[in-house]
Write an enzyme that holds these catalytic residues in place. Sequence first.
Site, PDB file in Angstrom:
ATOM      1  N   HIS A 191       0.844  -1.214   0.000  1.00 29.05           N
ATOM      2  CA  HIS A 191       0.000   0.000   0.000  1.00 29.05           C
ATOM      3  C   HIS A 191       0.873   1.255   0.000  1.00 29.05           C
ATOM      4  O   HIS A 191       2.082   1.185   0.164  1.00 29.05           O
ATOM      5  CB  HIS A 191      -0.915  -0.001   1.224  1.00 29.05           C
ATOM      6  N   HIS A 326     -13.125   1.965   3.437  1.00 33.88           N
ATOM      7  CA  HIS A 326     -12.746   0.847   4.306  1.00 33.88           C
ATOM      8  C   HIS A 326     -13.265   1.113   5.719  1.00 33.88           C
ATOM      9  O   HIS A 326     -13.898   0.271   6.342  1.00 33.88           O
ATOM     10  CB  HIS A 326     -11.213   0.748   4.397  1.00 33.88           C
ATOM     11  N   PHE A 342      -6.442  -3.313   7.759  1.00 32.66           N
ATOM     12  CA  PHE A 342      -5.813  -4.043   6.658  1.00 32.66           C
ATOM     13  C   PHE A 342      -5.604  -5.530   6.936  1.00 32.66           C
ATOM     14  O   PHE A 342      -5.583  -6.333   6.021  1.00 32.66           O
ATOM     15  CB  PHE A 342      -4.486  -3.396   6.275  1.00 32.66           C
TER      16      PHE A 342
END
Length: 575
Positions: A191, A326, A342
């Site tokens: 990421h 998210h 995550f």
Amino acid sequence: MASLPYSWSITTTSSPFVTRPSHILINAKRSNRFQVSCEQNQKGSTKSDDTSHGKIDRRNVLLGMGGLYSAANLVSASPAVATPLAAPDFTKCTKGTNLNTSQPLDVDCCPPVATKIIDYKLPPVTKMRFRPAAHLVTEEYVAKYEKAVELMKALPADDPRNFMQQANVHCAYCNLTYEQVGDSDLKIQIHNSWHFYPWHRWYLYFYERILGKLIDDPTFGLPFWNWDNPKGMAMPAMFVKPSSPLFNARRNQNHLPPAVTDLAYSGTTQSVDTTQIISNNLTVMYNEMVRNVQNLEDFYGARYNTGTQPDPGPGTVERGSHAVLHVWVGEATSSGEDMGNFYSCGRESLFFCHHTNVDRLWTIWRDLRGSKTKDFVDSDWLNASYLFYDENAQLVRVKVADTLDQQKMGYEFQKVDTPWLKNRPAASAKKSKIATTTAAPSVDTSTFPVKLDKVVKVLVPRPQKSRSKKDKEKEEELLVIEGIEVDTAKFVKFDVFVNDEDDNPNALDKAEYAGCFSQVPHKNSSLSKTKIRLGLSELLEDLDVEDDEKILISLVPKAGGDDITIGGIKIIYAS
Ligand code: C2O
């Protein structure tokens, strides 16, 4: 970079892709290598300025070629190689560490180890897979998708195609569990860098093929959550039926349908009316997909190779709508499982629907580029590789280069409107005088680093003003916010405004809104240092302040401001 002198004596990589001289690397041993970097020194964000690793800065090279020649002599005639991120070594996967406490993490996402790794070749496409908009699917489609996920969950727990194993794939690539092959001091984090789009494209690709194989349907495609379109902004119905295998109980209960996706979400549900939310969303999308992304790096994220510290800098969508959503979906707790963290987001079927839309936005952005360059030509990007298990449970090594032709990857998206495309926001105050009347300090006298526990306003000088149309086409004016230090375990967000007079932090639908930084929490708490760049050329035109010498920047903390430190702000021009 200026063309190199004829006497340049270093061989470049033998890659079939164009390698710019700026990425020449002379590699002897790891401890004795020299990299010529075009990037500015970014202490803490890359190691390219780290002399202890034997690297030298490009500026030193330009100042005195002798420096490089002696460097070259030191490493003798070893052939030059590029340093793309190499696929991880699964045998060296660790649980990861909470870097603040030095304790191992209480989650183990390491994948099964396989002895054989196959270099993946895209199979010939006989039938295209069709990826529908999630709010437009038929009952028949939902039944198929449910069946596939049910079968995936029923696979043996150690089958790499099993639902939890697939979830762990994401966890392992983002929780600093793999060391970089070639630089064991550093970890892999896909990421906040130019790996974001290609890595997730491969992840979805195999996930989709596994599902398709389980129901014996080679045309099965994942649905996309069309959150960039008002018609698709609520959580898609198929994911909220408690009896469905697509259901997940660990979600923010305030955000179930008919709640509209808030792409400006700050961690607490605010009483902003739906019309304002939708209007904000469309502006956010316009900024991320059109206004702020003239340069490849600004869309894709910053370079990240072997030897780069994790988190060099996320692109617009990654750090904005993608990250915010998210957290909007996950439980309303500080760690935000499943979707809002995550390590756990892969356990949420809605995650794949979310990312299929991110993947679609990548495709749309490339199409919007027309004749402009769509992709990096750097071999460090094209040759970067990752490992995945395919639909036959074989471990395969894939490359970024193979993600760039979606036809060859064998899938297509349902065509739907992109209402944000024409949504260029108007200025709320034209010819704003605020930069000349403000009491805010100038960036050179104020003290950075600064903590974002309150709104920070600062005047930033523009090295150039009144630029011609040609100059602007050649180089984008960019606001660089650097040395952003955050604890990776926290959800943090701040918004950036330029010459904003009305100071209403809930209204983003105006030209003054430049963009944001936000971060999805990780399990492995550590300090990350990153940067963002925000395109200013069109924004300054719309505010009609192109002749001003300074602009007033407001940094407005929206979530976790106590945990954000800003190292500095400046304006640069770059292509
Ligand atoms: Cu890998 Cu949306 O995250």
